[in-house]
Design a protein around this motif. Sequence first.
Motif, PDB file in Angstrom:
ATOM      1  N   LEU A  39      -0.881  -1.684  -9.444  1.00 34.44           N
ATOM      2  CA  LEU A  39       0.414  -1.842  -8.360  1.00 34.44           C
ATOM      3  C   LEU A  39       0.090  -3.304  -8.049  1.00 34.44           C
ATOM      4  N   VAL A  40      -1.032  -3.885  -7.757  1.00 34.46           N
ATOM      5  CA  VAL A  40      -1.192  -5.361  -7.611  1.00 34.46           C
ATOM      6  C   VAL A  40      -0.427  -6.185  -8.450  1.00 34.46           C
ATOM      7  N   VAL A  48      -1.281  -0.095  -3.130  1.00 39.49           N
ATOM      8  CA  VAL A  48      -2.554   0.050  -3.901  1.00 39.49           C
ATOM      9  C   VAL A  48      -3.147   1.405  -3.714  1.00 39.49           C
ATOM     10  N   HIS A  49      -3.173   1.729  -2.692  1.00 41.43           N
ATOM     11  CA  HIS A  49      -3.854   3.107  -2.288  1.00 41.43           C
ATOM     12  C   HIS A  49      -3.137   4.242  -2.880  1.00 41.43           C
ATOM     13  N   LEU A  50      -2.171   4.044  -3.444  1.00 41.63           N
ATOM     14  CA  LEU A  50      -1.299   5.359  -4.155  1.00 41.63           C
ATOM     15  C   LEU A  50      -1.477   5.292  -5.663  1.00 41.63           C
ATOM     16  N   GLN A  51      -2.258   4.178  -6.323  1.00 41.32           N
ATOM     17  CA  GLN A  51      -2.321   4.185  -7.750  1.00 41.32           C
ATOM     18  C   GLN A  51      -3.062   5.177  -8.546  1.00 41.32           C
ATOM     19  N   TRP A  52      -3.731   5.838  -7.565  1.00 43.02           N
ATOM     20  CA  TRP A  52      -4.769   7.025  -8.002  1.00 43.02           C
ATOM     21  C   TRP A  52      -3.941   8.252  -8.517  1.00 43.02           C
ATOM     22  N   LEU A  53      -2.311   8.330  -8.170  1.00 43.83           N
ATOM     23  CA  LEU A  53      -1.801   9.225  -8.371  1.00 43.83           C
ATOM     24  C   LEU A  53      -1.433   9.331  -9.751  1.00 43.83           C
ATOM     25  N   HIS A 177     -10.836  15.129  -8.837  1.00 43.13           N
ATOM     26  CA  HIS A 177     -11.981  14.852  -8.830  1.00 43.13           C
ATOM     27  C   HIS A 177     -12.298  13.590  -9.718  1.00 43.13           C
ATOM     28  N   TRP A 178     -11.870  13.250 -10.671  1.00 42.27           N
ATOM     29  CA  TRP A 178     -12.020  12.174 -11.596  1.00 42.27           C
ATOM     30  C   TRP A 178     -11.513  10.878 -10.813  1.00 42.27           C
ATOM     31  N   SER A 179     -10.519  11.091 -10.001  1.00 42.56           N
ATOM     32  CA  SER A 179     -10.084   9.960  -9.307  1.00 42.56           C
ATOM     33  C   SER A 179     -10.951   9.406  -8.143  1.00 42.56           C
ATOM     34  N   VAL A 180     -11.526  10.458  -7.446  1.00 37.52           N
ATOM     35  CA  VAL A 180     -12.700  10.163  -6.684  1.00 37.52           C
ATOM     36  C   VAL A 180     -13.955   9.432  -7.108  1.00 37.52           C
ATOM     37  N   VAL A 181     -14.376   9.992  -8.220  1.00 37.21           N
ATOM     38  CA  VAL A 181     -15.322   9.554  -9.085  1.00 37.21           C
ATOM     39  C   VAL A 181     -14.960   7.841  -9.360  1.00 37.21           C
ATOM     40  N   ARG A 182     -13.862   7.688  -9.773  1.00 34.99           N
ATOM     41  CA  ARG A 182     -13.173   6.463 -10.134  1.00 34.99           C
ATOM     42  C   ARG A 182     -12.894   5.570  -9.125  1.00 34.99           C
ATOM     43  N   GLU A 183     -12.432   5.908  -7.996  1.00 32.41           N
ATOM     44  CA  GLU A 183     -12.265   5.176  -6.424  1.00 32.41           C
ATOM     45  C   GLU A 183     -13.791   4.707  -6.280  1.00 32.41           C
ATOM     46  N   LEU A 211      -4.824  10.571   4.517  1.00 30.57           N
ATOM     47  CA  LEU A 211      -4.080  11.693   4.156  1.00 30.57           C
ATOM     48  C   LEU A 211      -3.593  11.593   2.588  1.00 30.57           C
ATOM     49  N   ILE A 212      -3.490  10.605   2.184  1.00 32.06           N
ATOM     50  CA  ILE A 212      -2.910  10.432   0.854  1.00 32.06           C
ATOM     51  C   ILE A 212      -4.010   9.846  -0.049  1.00 32.06           C
ATOM     52  N   SER A 213      -5.438   9.857   0.243  1.00 32.76           N
ATOM     53  CA  SER A 213      -6.386   9.175  -0.548  1.00 32.76           C
ATOM     54  C   SER A 213      -7.076  10.544  -1.243  1.00 32.76           C
TER      55      SER A 213
END
Length: 327
Positions: A39-40, A48-53, A177-183, A211-213
Amino acid sequence: MSYLALIIAVILETLLPDRLFDRARIGVDHLSREFEIDLVKLGAASAVHLQWLAPVLVWTVGVYFLNKVLLGTWPLLAGVVSVTIILYGLRFKHFAEVYTTAQLFLNQGDFFRARELFLNWMKEYDGSEVHVQRPDELVVSAVYHGSERALRQYFAVIFWYLAVPGPTGLVLYMAVHWSVVRERQLWVSQAHLQELPSLGDLWDTHGKRALISPRFVLFLMEWIPSRLLGLTVALVSQFDEVMLAWRSAQTQSRFSNWAPLTAACLAAVGLSSGLPHGSDAGLSGSDDAPVQALQQFRQLILKCVVAWLSLGLLLALLGWMPNPFHS
């Protein structure tokens, strides 16, 4: 039928070599990274905090419609896909092999090989590096780490497959869970020595973003299975001590399902949940204490597995389990 698919996957997971799925996991990780949207570069740095979606939505929606199509055309193939997805998520055999091998090393007095085995296992999971100098420190670290992996690579997998008809719920859980590890990986690569802010700190400073992390979503998705697992640990071990340890840890951890679960597992194997890794007070004076604690922890997880599968069988026989073939 959902329980039958689960049992088939559990049996196959104990028979097939874990390395069989290594390439699949690498491939899924690569595809998930391809699904990410920068998103950057698109000029939306504020979001940018939404790109994990993006990867989560692609995998979840894709598997949902694939399952729908297969159920209407080739139900047997839909079952095969479900079994394959469960197999991808389950890693109990690998878990058991690591603890059994480490126990053998400690029985032989080879602490250094046991430590190397565990530290490599931990690092492979999330890149974490733990400093361990003594057997008692190794045992506490093993229970801490093993509690999380037991939840996320077995019990939560079973819960989300049985709770939601078809593999969609399970895929959603694994993608989050993959998104948490990726973060965590991205933070380490970009922030260097700065520690990733805890979910509680993020909540205090940026409530809406928290809330949306992915960590908050994972916290919500693990809230029920972690408590069911904690109750199971209490029922198959020392109920009063385990529940006391759970309540004590829960009051100190607002957004952690892992902390009270770990405290419960430590209490169940006779270790004090509040001790730092360097303390001897949580272990008995016997030289065999580390080996006994590892053995007790491995047996504890096995008892919980048997309890969950037995309960699932009962629910299936009573007809109270969602059927993916009728979703």
